[in-house]
Design a protein around this motif. Structure first.
Motif, mmCIF file in Angstrom:
data_model
loop_
_atom_site.group_PDB
_atom_site.id
_atom_site.type_symbol
_atom_site.label_atom_id
_atom_site.label_comp_id
_atom_site.label_asym_id
_atom_site.label_seq_id
_atom_site.Cartn_x
_atom_site.Cartn_y
_atom_site.Cartn_z
ATOM 1 N N PRO A 1 0.986 -1.169 -0.005
ATOM 2 C CA PRO A 1 -0.086 -0.010 -0.079
ATOM 3 C C PRO A 1 0.965 1.378 0.043
ATOM 4 O O PRO A 1 1.810 1.390 0.961
ATOM 5 C CB PRO A 1 -0.948 0.025 1.229
ATOM 6 N N ALA A 2 0.581 2.169 -1.076
ATOM 7 C CA ALA A 2 1.455 3.322 -1.091
ATOM 8 C C ALA A 2 0.725 4.403 -1.600
ATOM 9 O O ALA A 2 -0.483 4.367 -2.192
ATOM 10 C CB ALA A 2 2.573 3.038 -1.993
ATOM 11 N N VAL A 3 1.044 5.601 -1.002
ATOM 12 C CA VAL A 3 0.326 7.131 -1.652
ATOM 13 C C VAL A 3 1.474 7.708 -2.360
ATOM 14 O O VAL A 3 2.578 7.655 -2.250
ATOM 15 C CB VAL A 3 -0.257 7.623 -0.464
ATOM 16 N N THR A 4 0.781 8.707 -3.087
ATOM 17 C CA THR A 4 1.881 9.506 -3.920
ATOM 18 C C THR A 4 2.426 10.640 -2.896
ATOM 19 O O THR A 4 1.456 11.228 -2.365
ATOM 20 C CB THR A 4 0.966 10.495 -4.931
ATOM 21 N N GLY A 5 3.395 10.671 -2.942
ATOM 22 C CA GLY A 5 4.273 11.857 -2.117
ATOM 23 C C GLY A 5 4.384 12.957 -3.121
ATOM 24 O O GLY A 5 4.219 14.243 -2.736
ATOM 25 N N LYS A 6 4.899 12.686 -4.209
ATOM 26 C CA LYS A 6 5.466 13.908 -5.243
ATOM 27 C C LYS A 6 5.011 13.403 -6.665
ATOM 28 O O LYS A 6 5.397 12.142 -6.856
ATOM 29 C CB LYS A 6 6.758 14.144 -4.823
ATOM 30 N N LEU A 7 4.299 14.314 -7.517
ATOM 31 C CA LEU A 7 4.227 13.856 -8.612
ATOM 32 C C LEU A 7 4.710 15.010 -9.725
ATOM 33 O O LEU A 7 4.258 16.011 -9.481
ATOM 34 C CB LEU A 7 2.733 13.711 -8.751
ATOM 35 N N GLU A 8 5.448 14.794 -10.734
ATOM 36 C CA GLU A 8 6.003 16.033 -11.504
ATOM 37 C C GLU A 8 5.541 15.510 -13.070
ATOM 38 O O GLU A 8 5.444 14.301 -13.384
ATOM 39 C CB GLU A 8 7.576 15.840 -11.449
ATOM 40 N N THR A 9 5.167 16.480 -13.611
ATOM 41 C CA THR A 9 4.424 16.166 -15.121
ATOM 42 C C THR A 9 5.229 17.026 -16.072
ATOM 43 O O THR A 9 5.364 18.300 -15.736
ATOM 44 C CB THR A 9 2.865 16.217 -15.303
ATOM 45 N N ASP A 10 5.500 16.511 -17.179
ATOM 46 C CA ASP A 10 5.996 17.536 -18.432
ATOM 47 C C ASP A 10 4.839 17.336 -19.563
ATOM 48 O O ASP A 10 4.602 16.112 -19.961
ATOM 49 C CB ASP A 10 7.403 16.864 -18.892
ATOM 50 N N PHE A 11 4.336 18.368 -19.771
ATOM 51 C CA PHE A 11 3.195 18.580 -20.791
ATOM 52 C C PHE A 11 4.109 18.794 -22.177
ATOM 53 O O PHE A 11 4.365 19.995 -22.254
ATOM 54 C CB PHE A 11 2.309 19.363 -20.500
ATOM 55 N N ARG A 12 4.207 18.070 -23.009
ATOM 56 C CA ARG A 12 4.837 18.236 -24.250
ATOM 57 C C ARG A 12 3.971 18.703 -25.433
ATOM 58 O O ARG A 12 4.552 19.447 -26.327
ATOM 59 C CB ARG A 12 5.724 17.187 -24.516
ATOM 60 N N ARG A 13 2.898 18.177 -25.650
ATOM 61 C CA ARG A 13 1.845 18.303 -26.750
ATOM 62 C C ARG A 13 0.492 18.415 -26.183
ATOM 63 O O ARG A 13 0.199 17.656 -25.102
ATOM 64 C CB ARG A 13 1.940 17.233 -27.723
ATOM 65 N N PRO A 14 0.012 19.108 -26.854
ATOM 66 C CA PRO A 14 -1.722 19.219 -26.426
ATOM 67 C C PRO A 14 -2.262 17.811 -26.499
ATOM 68 O O PRO A 14 -1.877 16.952 -27.722
ATOM 69 C CB PRO A 14 -2.331 20.176 -27.397
ATOM 70 N N VAL A 15 -3.423 17.318 -25.671
ATOM 71 C CA VAL A 15 -4.008 16.154 -25.994
ATOM 72 C C VAL A 15 -5.301 16.534 -26.230
ATOM 73 O O VAL A 15 -6.130 16.601 -25.264
ATOM 74 C CB VAL A 15 -3.871 15.486 -24.726
ATOM 75 N N PRO A 16 -5.951 16.537 -27.349
ATOM 76 C CA PRO A 16 -7.105 16.687 -27.808
ATOM 77 C C PRO A 16 -8.299 15.586 -27.348
ATOM 78 O O PRO A 16 -8.061 14.388 -27.072
ATOM 79 C CB PRO A 16 -7.227 16.463 -29.314
ATOM 80 N N VAL A 17 -9.656 16.312 -27.041
ATOM 81 C CA VAL A 17 -10.834 15.170 -26.850
ATOM 82 C C VAL A 17 -10.754 14.143 -27.847
ATOM 83 O O VAL A 17 -10.711 14.570 -29.099
ATOM 84 C CB VAL A 17 -11.910 16.043 -26.867
ATOM 85 N N GLY A 18 -11.121 13.035 -27.605
ATOM 86 C CA GLY A 18 -11.095 12.001 -28.533
ATOM 87 C C GLY A 18 -10.099 11.095 -28.714
ATOM 88 O O GLY A 18 -9.977 10.015 -29.260
#
Ligand SMILES: CCCCC/C=C\C/C=C\C/C=C\C/C=C\CCCC(=O)SCCNC(=O)CCNC(=O)[C@H](O)C(C)(C)COP(=O)(O)OP(=O)(O)OC[C@H]1O[C@@H](n2cnc3c(N)ncnc32)[C@H](O)[C@@H]1OP(=O)(O)O
Length: 197
Positions: A100-117
């Motif tokens: 059992p583990a929980v998120t302590g830290k979450l880092e994201t790099d957004f490189r391209r738009p992600v369209p609906v669909g």
């Protein structure tokens, strides 16, 4: 600001060794909680993310962006994409390490738009363990497992005692979760593995 980020994992780690009873490559992973926004069947506007164990400490997840997930018109909300990675990374930790583990830290790099669909194909790797700390990272490919990377993420999960959930969570929801785990366990025993840590 440069895209070059800090070394990963940021501390000396041991290899992350999956639990001996971890599901084998090719196993489709179940929903861990029906009401979970990330994977639950009962979360109507949720992500309904689905995951399969891959070869070599990897989990493959996918989810399709709907109109309920928009930030800008026609595009996925960034926070919601972070949620998808939290779910995918957490699923890899929970199912492969079976702790059992929980998120302590979450880092994201957004490189391209992600369209609906579009469908995001997320490949998560276990990167190492240092005591209670489990380091994981993932790439999200657009519309195909080998599509362009739209989002990358890395996270630190902290192993907790089960009472983390009973102390801080909702007892009624935990009862539902326990009932669901019993059902999942029966189903997985039928398929060849069970989920109790
Ligand atoms: C939901 C899971 C259900 C579990 C059921 C089990 C199995 C089921 C199987 C599969 C599960 C499948 C899928 C799961 C899918 C998704 C999961 C979503 C997960 C989440 O979405 S979960 C919600 C967001 N999450 C939180 O709600 C956490 C809130 N938080 C806390 O509850 C505390 O904060 C805690 C417990 C994290 C730590 O508290 P603590 O007192 O136990 O420990 P402490 O603070 O000493 O930290 C220990 C060492 O981690 C280092 N450390 C800590 N935090 C750090 C940070 N941010 N950056 C860098 N280092 C950090 C310290 O520096 C120290 O390092 P060192 O040991 O070297 O000194």
């Amino acid at each position: 600001m440069s895209r070059v980020s800090q070394p990963w994992p940021p501390v000396a780690v041991e290899p992350a060794v999956p639990h001996p009873k971890a599901p084998v490559a090719g196993t489709e992973l179940g929903v861990h909680f029906n009401e979970c926004f990330g994977c639950g069947d009962e979360a109507d506007a949720g992500l309904h993310l689905r995951s399969t164990v891959g070869e070599g400490q990897v989990v493959h997840s996918r989810f399709t962006v709907t109109a309920a997930h928009q930030g800008a018109p026609g595009l996925a909300h960034g926070g919601l994409l972070a949620c998808a990675f939290d779910e995918a990374l957490g699923s890899a930790v929970g199912n492969l390490m079976r702790r059992p583990a929980v998120t302590g830290k979450l880092e994201t790099d957004f490189r391209r738009p992600v369209p609906v669909g579009s469908t995001l194909f997320i490949e998560t790797r276990l990167d190492g363990v240092a005591g209670r700390k489990i380091y994981v990272s993932a790439d999200g490919h657009l519309d195909a497992a080998d599509g362009p990377i739209a989002v990358s993420a890395r996270a630190l999960f902290i192993v907790v005692a089960f009472d983390h959930f009973s102390t801080h969570g909702d007892p009624e929801a935990l009862e539902k979760l326990a009932a669901q785990h019993e059902k999942n366990q029966r189903e997985r025993e039928e398929r060849g593995w069970e989920i109790n840590p």
